[in-house]
Structures are given as C-alpha cells and as structure tokens.
Design an enzyme around this catalytic site. Structure first.
Site, PDB file in Angstrom:
ATOM      1  N   ASP A   1       0.866  -1.188   0.000  1.00  0.00           N
ATOM      2  CA  ASP A   1       0.000   0.000   0.000  1.00  0.00           C
ATOM      3  C   ASP A   1       0.898   1.232   0.000  1.00  0.00           C
ATOM      4  OD1 ASP A   1      -1.902   1.989   0.411  1.00  0.00           O
ATOM      5  OD2 ASP A   1      -3.055   0.791   1.856  1.00  0.00           O
TER       6      ASP A   1
ATOM      7  N   ASP B   1      -3.089   7.395  -3.341  1.00  0.00           N
ATOM      8  CA  ASP B   1      -3.057   6.296  -2.371  1.00  0.00           C
ATOM      9  C   ASP B   1      -3.522   5.051  -3.124  1.00  0.00           C
ATOM     10  OD1 ASP B   1      -3.364   4.629  -0.169  1.00  0.00           O
ATOM     11  OD2 ASP B   1      -4.946   5.816   0.785  1.00  0.00           O
TER      12      ASP B   1
ATOM     13  N   HIS C   1     -11.903   6.263   1.802  1.00  0.00           N
ATOM     14  CA  HIS C   1     -11.924   7.567   2.466  1.00  0.00           C
ATOM     15  C   HIS C   1     -11.755   8.696   1.457  1.00  0.00           C
ATOM     16  CE1 HIS C   1      -7.536   7.297   1.873  1.00  0.00           C
ATOM     17  NE2 HIS C   1      -7.733   6.010   2.115  1.00  0.00           N
TER      18      HIS C   1
ATOM     19  N   HIS D   1      -6.909  10.881   5.366  1.00  0.00           N
ATOM     20  CA  HIS D   1      -8.292  10.458   5.646  1.00  0.00           C
ATOM     21  C   HIS D   1      -9.113  11.672   6.037  1.00  0.00           C
ATOM     22  CE1 HIS D   1      -6.206   6.503   6.644  1.00  0.00           C
ATOM     23  NE2 HIS D   1      -6.863   6.299   5.536  1.00  0.00           N
TER      24      HIS D   1
ATOM     25  N   GLU E   1     -10.981   1.031  -1.175  1.00  0.00           N
ATOM     26  CA  GLU E   1     -10.027  -0.024  -0.861  1.00  0.00           C
ATOM     27  C   GLU E   1     -10.683  -1.235  -0.205  1.00  0.00           C
ATOM     28  OE1 GLU E   1      -7.027   1.096   2.106  1.00  0.00           O
ATOM     29  OE2 GLU E   1      -7.945   3.058   2.206  1.00  0.00           O
TER      30      GLU E   1
ATOM     31  N   GLU F   1      -6.619  -1.131  -4.023  1.00  0.00           N
ATOM     32  CA  GLU F   1      -7.010   0.261  -3.783  1.00  0.00           C
ATOM     33  C   GLU F   1      -6.616   1.177  -4.940  1.00  0.00           C
ATOM     34  OE1 GLU F   1      -4.997   2.179  -0.472  1.00  0.00           O
ATOM     35  OE2 GLU F   1      -6.569   3.700  -0.328  1.00  0.00           O
TER      36      GLU F   1
HETATM   37 MN    MN Z   1      -3.675   2.931   0.968  1.00  0.00          MN
HETATM   38 MN    MN Z   2      -6.347   4.487   1.624  1.00  0.00          MN
END
Ligand code: MN
Ligand code: MN
Length: 296
Positions: free
Chosen positions: A88, A99, A160, A168, A193, A279
């Site tokens: 990630d 992200d 998010h 976030h 995600e 994600e």
């Molecule tokens: Mn992530």
């Molecule tokens: Mn994330």
C-alpha cells in the site's frame, strides 16, 4: 480544485501506482521487507514526489499499517514462499496525495482467488460510481463481489476522502452496506479499498507497526519540531527518523510516552486469516470515476 492542483494529483497518483508495481516486482521469497520499502520510497522520491506515508507492507493476517523497522530499532521480516503481501503506497506532490494498493502472493497461487476478489470488488465499485451515488451502495457492491467468491469484506476497514496533506478526511467509503446515505459529488477525491478475507471479516489492533503521527496539539520540543518540519501532518516511519536524531529509537519512545506522537497499531484479522486488498484513488466526474492512481 483548479487545473494545477489536478495536475499535482495526477502526477502523485501515477507515481504511487508505479511504485506499488515496482514493489510487486521486488517481492520474492527471501527478500527482506526493509529492502522493498526503501526501494519503493526511493522510487517515489526519484520521480519527483514524496511518500505520503511509509510503504505499508502487510503480510498474511496483517491487513494494514505495517512498515518494516530500521535495523537499529527492530527485526526485519524476510518474505517466505506462500506469503500474501499487501503493498500500500502513498505519494504526494505539494500535498496532493495518491493512495493505491495491490496484493501479491509469494511463489504460490493458493490465494489467487482471494487476490482476484479484492481487485474485482474494487473494479466493480469503480464501475458503479456516478455523481449522487451513496457510499452504502458502493459498499454493497464490494460486499456482493466478496460473497460471490465465498469471502467476506473486512467491515471495519474502509475507503476515504483525501485532502491536501490529509490522507483520511470527509467521506468514509465502507466495504459493506453500512446504511450511510452520504453521496458522492463531482470533484470529490476518494480512495476505495476493499479488503477481503476467508476469516471473520473484522480486524483488531495488533502491535505497533513502526508508523507514527504527531498527536501533540502544540509543538513544544525541538525533537517534535524537527518531526513536524519533515513530515507535517502525514504519517511517518520510525526508519525515517534515523536521519534526524542520534539514537532515534529512544527519541521516538520518549515522544510516544509523552503522547506527543502516536504509533499506529497493525490491523490484524480477528481469526488470524489471510487478507487481500486492492485500492485506487479517483476523482468523481460527471460521467463517473476517473482513476488517478493508474500507471501511465
Ligand atoms: Mn492505501
Ligand atoms: Mn487508503
């Protein structure tokens, strides 16, 4: 969001995705997580972005929030055949964050369906997006794909909204129908995600995963000031502090004891079962979601 900001977001997104794919190529039996994390982060910097958070390299039943420690403060983990690794990655350009995450299995194909399930849930959710869709509907799509594979979504992990220098913020995008009728609007930047598992579908806190953030309301020490100058409001790795302080392990422990910084606990599947994740970060447009974390 103006055009210039969109361009920063797109650059950050592409770099994050390419870094995650690079991490996947590095992930082999016998390779240490520290090497993979450092190379991912070096790649991000080499491309002209900065890590928005430490490369998260979470293995098997650890769903998220683990990055390897430095050699000075902890013990490195070496990948084994059959491990399921979530990579990630976050990159930012001037605070605009991409992200993105993928899952790779080390040397086996036992978890191929679980990994596919996470990817398919993500793709189905993205395809369903249009302005005005409620977040519970997106969650329902994720849940339906997970069930079709015989797996469970992890219900206490979610996507998010993303803000400038904030990972976030705003909307929470559930991985099941949580009854939240909040709606997506044109211009929203979100990460979706899905986490899926053959276990209970619930994570609980494990030990510190070597990722920290500042919690102090006021910057009241030179050590804390140095951390704030370097990482702002974003999460940082214990490893990253070795360049800032002599005996940084002790400095961090001390700041943590004073509650000036907080160590994110690892998030561990409740039954100890394997978790896969996928994600993307995207922007909501009139005709649907445009993925920002694509490897262009
Ligand atoms: Mn992530
Ligand atoms: Mn994330």
């Amino acid at each position: 969001m103006c055009e210039r900001d969109k361009e920063f977001l797109e650059r950050a997104g592409a770099i994050a995705r390419k870094a995650a794919i690079y991490g996947k190529e590095l992930a082999r039996e016998g390779v240490a997580l520290l090497e993979i994390a450092e190379k991912i982060e070096e790649y991000i910097i080499g491309e002209g972005a900065l890590p928005a958070f430490p490369a998260n390299l979470s293995v098997n039943n650890i769903a998220a929030h683990y990055t390897p420690p430095s050699k000075a403060c902890g013990i490195d983990y070496v990948l084994r055949r059959g491990d399921v690794l979530k990579i990630d990655v976050g990159a930012h350009v001037n605070g605009y964050i991409g992200d993105t995450a993928l899952t790779v299995e080390i040397g086996t194909s036992r978890w191929r369906d679980l990994i596919r399930c996470a990817e398919e849930a993500l793709n189905a959710a993205i395809s369903a997006i249009k302005p005005g869709i409620s977040v519970r509907t997106i969650g329902k799509v994720v849940e339906t794909v997970a069930s079709s594979y015989g797996y469970k979504p992890v219900i206490n992990l979610s996507g998010h909204g993303l803000g400038k220098f904030i990972i976030h913020t705003g909307l929470t995008i559930p991985n099941f129908d949580n009854g939240d009728n909040s709606k997506l609007r044109v211009g929203d930047v979100i990460a979706i995600e899905p986490f899926v598992t053959d276990g209970r579908g619930y994570v609980e806190n494990g030990p510190c995963g070597n990722i920290y953030r500042i919690t102090a309301k006021r910057i009241n020490s030179p050590h804390l000031q140095k951390i704030a100058n370097n990482f702002r409001t974003l999460p940082f790795a214990e490893r990253w502090c070795s360049a800032l302080f002599n005996d940084h392990c002790a400095v961090l422990k001390n700041l943590e004891r004073k509650r000036a910084i907080y160590c994110y606990p690892t998030l561990v599947e409740k039954k100890g079962c394997v978790v896969a994740q996928a994600e993307h970060t995207m922007v909501i447009e009139e005709n649907g979601a445009r993925i920002l974390t694509s490897a262009k």
